[in-house]
Every structure is written in structure tokens, then in C-alpha cells.
Design an enzyme around this catalytic site. Structure first.
Site, PDB file in Angstrom:
ATOM      1  CB  SER A 201      -0.887  -0.020   1.247  1.00 56.21           C
ATOM      2  OG  SER A 201      -1.680   1.134   1.276  1.00 56.21           O
ATOM      3  CB  CYS A 326      -8.718  -0.215  11.494  1.00 52.32           C
ATOM      4  SG  CYS A 326      -7.349  -0.794  10.542  1.00 52.32           S
TER       5      CYS A 326
HETATM    6  N1  PLP Z   1      -2.475  -4.838   5.897  1.00 55.76           N
HETATM    7  C1  PLP Z   1      -1.742  -4.302   6.892  1.00 55.76           C
HETATM    8  C2  PLP Z   1      -0.729  -5.151   7.599  1.00 55.76           C
HETATM    9  C3  PLP Z   1      -1.907  -2.965   7.250  1.00 55.76           C
HETATM   10  O1  PLP Z   1      -1.189  -2.436   8.249  1.00 55.76           O
HETATM   11  C4  PLP Z   1      -2.882  -2.191   6.563  1.00 55.76           C
HETATM   12  C5  PLP Z   1      -3.146  -0.779   6.958  1.00 55.76           C
HETATM   13  O2  PLP Z   1      -2.922  -0.370   8.068  1.00 55.76           O
HETATM   14  C6  PLP Z   1      -3.609  -2.791   5.529  1.00 55.76           C
HETATM   15  C7  PLP Z   1      -3.378  -4.110   5.221  1.00 55.76           C
HETATM   16  C8  PLP Z   1      -4.626  -2.018   4.752  1.00 55.76           C
HETATM   17  O3  PLP Z   1      -4.012  -1.076   3.887  1.00 55.76           O
HETATM   18  P1  PLP Z   1      -4.861   0.154   3.315  1.00 55.76           P
HETATM   19  O4  PLP Z   1      -4.946   1.147   4.410  1.00 55.76           O
HETATM   20  O5  PLP Z   1      -4.047   0.669   2.157  1.00 55.76           O
HETATM   21  O6  PLP Z   1      -6.164  -0.388   2.889  1.00 55.76           O
END
Ligand code: PLP
Length: 382
Positions: A201, A326
Site C-alpha cells: 500500500s 483501524c
Molecule cells: N495490511 C496491513 C498489515 C496494514 O497495516 C494495513 C493498513 O494499516 C492494511 C493491510 C490495509 O491497507 P490500506 O490502508 O491501504 O487499505
């Protein structure tokens, strides 16, 4: 109001690098063509996407055709897991993951359970590490996918992904690595990682928000999750976010170019932060002491609420987190800390400080000067 923010939440997101913005601006202004159009303006956009794809492929050590641009890390995780699951129903219905994954993985597995898929959650130890032998033991003739993260977003523990990938490869079971937290700081060569799918990301490595990357090894079949146009070789419908894609690739390249200079500096700050915070009575490091992300310093404190620490730090202009982005603001203890067998009361007192390339020794001094008093005061208030 404090004069400046001391930003210690780089695991949540990062500021756009000025050089990345410069690379993006033309595609937001003069080069605004739709990459699917055949006239010159459109072709320029497509050329920019092609070179971005090559840049990313170069870092992952893969073919450009194995790189798909998506809308975020969550979308990359969803596409990898649902994409494999729905094309493999004839082969089996069993998924393997860990209980400390990001919700983009955990909730996707839960969603698939509604369609008859079953998930095994291999346990983690008190450092949050998955044992590759547990993955091997969990494999069945119904297993169609293993998904284990490269590094945990809350406690920073790095997982033995190359070893897990080797086990999966020997059984010809696709292996997905959520590398969202690792992108920009850990090696991403997909051959060395034995990864068949890998998510990234851009906003985690000083790129724009709203751009994800999914590597899928040639031959891996994925059911597209968005229907519409045939962009991204039919894998992801939707007019391409040209500026975002250019930004993501530029940011990834720059992150690895800058790494030799940035890494030792960040590690030194992190280690000083950890040593200093651990002098506070009733504090404990969470995650693996050595196998951890270079920028992650995460803790739990006895007898305090993580949210109260955040509010006190905010008054000083310090941006931090209790765990993943989150879960900030939620009062439930983190699923990651609970899976690591931390008692619920302790899991409530978590603090995650994640450094970035612009943090300084002064920032660390400010935290180390303020935090002992904050913790002591909060304990007295209880
Ligand atoms: N996977 C992990 C380990 C993450 O830390 C995050 C975001 O904090 C995500 C997936 C999701 O990424 P995005 O915010 O780009 O949807």
C-alpha cells in the site's frame, strides 16, 4: 497548542514525499488522458503506467505483467484471497492464516466462510511469531491458500515468511504475503520470499493514499473482484489512477534508494526509544525484541488505558497510536495482543510509536521526557 506535531504514527500512514508529489503533478494537470484512449494524451498516460509497473517489478524481482495496481492495501488483500478462493473451489475450501493479521485479511476469510470456506488460524507465540511447522501441520488436501503477513502492524514482529513460503511451494499451495507494513523497509524480492501473491500500500511508504499493489505470480488464477472495464489485464476494472500509480512506483523506488541512509538512523532512534520507555515501572515491550520492524516501538503499561496515553500525548503535539489505525478510538483490546496471550487488562494499556524518516533525536527526547510523568499521573487518576 504545541508548535509542531511530533508524528510517531508512520504505521498508520505517512506524509507524501515532495519528490513523489513532483512526479505525480503532471498526471493531475497536463497529462490527464485516460490510459485506455488511443490518442497521444491517452498513450502518455499508459506509458506512465507501464514504466511505473516496470519500476515496481524491478523492486519485487518479478515480471511487470505480474503487478496489478489496486485502490489500497485492503483491496490487494481482498483480491488475493477472494480471487484465489473463488477460482479454486473445485480443488478445496480450506484457508490458513494467523489470528494477528490485519482485518483486511481476517474479515475476508470470515466473509468467505459464508460461502462454505473454512479457515484455520495458526497460533502465534508471545512475541507474535507464527511457527512454520504449525503451518505445515495445518495443511490438508483441501488447502487452497495460506496467507501470512510479512510484519505485524501493531507490534512490528517480522514473520518467517520465506520459510512458510518454502513449505507451501513444496505442496504447490499458493502463498499470500500481506507486506503492507514491510513495504519500503524490508527486502521485497518475491523469489526469496517464496511468495505467490504479495500486497503493498503506497501510503505506508511516503506515497499517495488510495493506491495498492498486488503481485501475483504468473500462472496464479484470480477471479476479479470488480466488474467493468478490462483495465489491469482484466484483473481490476476502473479507469486507472495514473497519478497515484506513478506516485506509488516513485515512492517505492525512493524508499529503497533512501534506505541505506534512513535505516541505521531509524533503528538507532527506535532502540533508544525502547530502552528509555522500558525504564518506566510496569512497562513491557510488545512484539519480538529483535525480529521487528525497524521503526516500531510498541509497549503495554500496567494500570493505564492506551487511549488516555494518546490523549495526553496529543496535548503535547505527539501523534501516536494504541495499535493499528483501524482500532484507534475503539475500546476493545487489540486482537493481536490477545492472540499473543497478553492479559486483557494489560492489552488495554497499549501504545505504539512508529518512527519515520523525518523524526529526530529531539523527538525521542521529548517522548522520553514526557511519558514517565504521563503514565504516573494516569495511574494516580484511576
Ligand atoms: N495490511 C496491513 C498489515 C496494514 O497495516 C494495513 C493498513 O494499516 C492494511 C493491510 C490495509 O491497507 P490500506 O490502508 O491501504 O487499505
Amino acid at each position: 497548542m504545541p508548535e509542531r506535531t511530533i508524528y510517531l504514527d508512520h504505521a498508520a500512514t505517512t506524509a507524501l514525499d515532495a519528490r513523489v508529489l513532483d512526479a505525480m503533478v503532471p498526471y493531475l494537470t497536463t497529462e490527464y488522458g485516460n490510459a485506455s484512449s488511443i490518442y497521444t494524451l491517452g498513450r502518455h498516460a499508459m506509458q506512465a503506467i507501464d514504466s511505473a509497473r516496470e519500476e515496481v517489478a524491478d523492486i519485487l524481482g518479478c515480471r511487470p505483467t505480474e503487478v496489478t495496481f489496486t485502490g489500497c492495501g485492503s483491496e490487494s488483500d481482498n483480491l488475493a484471497i477472494k480471487g484465489i478462493a473463488f477460482t479454486s473451489q473445485k480443488k478445496g475450501n480450506h484457508l490458513i492464516t494467523s489470528p494477528i493479521e490485519h482485518h483486511a485479511v481476517l474479515y475476508t476469510c470470515q466473509y468467505l466462510e459464508r460461502f462454505g470456506f473454512k479457515t484455520t488460524y495458526v497460533p502465534v507465540d508471545t512475541y507474535g511469531r507464527v511457527d512454520p511447522d504449525d503451518v505445515e501441520r495445518a495443511l490438508t488436501d483441501q488447502t487452497i491458500l495460506v496467507s501470512i503477513m510479512y510484519a505485524n502492524n501493531e507490534v512490528g514482529t517480522i514473520e518467517p515468511v520465506a520459510e512458510i513460503g518454502r513449505i507451501c511451494r513444496a505442496r504447490k499451495i499458493p502463498f499470500h504475503v500481506d507486506a503492507v507494513q514491510a513495504g519500503g523497509s524490508l527486502p521485497l524480492d518475491v523469489t526469496e520470499l517464496n511468495a505467490d501473491l504479495l500486497s503493498l500500500s503506497a501510503h505506508k511508504f511516503y506515497g499517495p493514499k488510495g493506491v495498492g499493489i498486488l503481485y501475483a505470480r504468473q500462472g496464479v488464477r484470480l477471479l476479479p473482484q470488480l466488474q467493468g472495464g478490462s483495465q489491469e489485464r482484466g484483473r481490476r476494472a476502473g479507469t486507472e489512477n495514473v497519478a497515484g500509480i506513478v506516485g506509488a512506483a516513485t515512492a517505492l523506488r525512493l524508499a529503497y534508494e533512501d534506505l541505506p541512509e534512513v535505516l541505521p538512523r531509524i533503528i538507532a532512534l527506535r532502540d533508544r526509544l525502547i530502552a528509555g520507555v522500558l525504564t518506566i515501572p510496569g512497562s513491557q515491550l510488545t512484539g519480538h525484541p529483535a525480529e521487528r520492524l525497524p521503526n516500531n516501538a510498541s509497549f503495554v503499561f500496567e494500570g493505564v488505558e492506551g487511549e488516555s496515553i494518546l490523549l495526553s500525548l496529543d496535548l503535547l503535539g505527539v501523534a501516536a497510536s494504541t495499535g493499528s489505525a483501524c482500532t484507534s478510538g475503539s475500546v476493545d483490546p487489540s486482537h493481536v495482543l490477545l492472540a499473543m496471550h497478553l492479559p486483557v487488562e494489560l492489552a488495554h494499556g497499549s501504545l505504539r510509536l512508529t518512527l519515520g524518516k523525518d523524526n529526530t533525536g529531539e523527538d525521542v527526547n521529548t517522548i522520553l521526557a514526557a511519558l514517565p510523568g504521563i503514565i504516573e499521573k494516569l495511574r494516580q487518576l484511576r
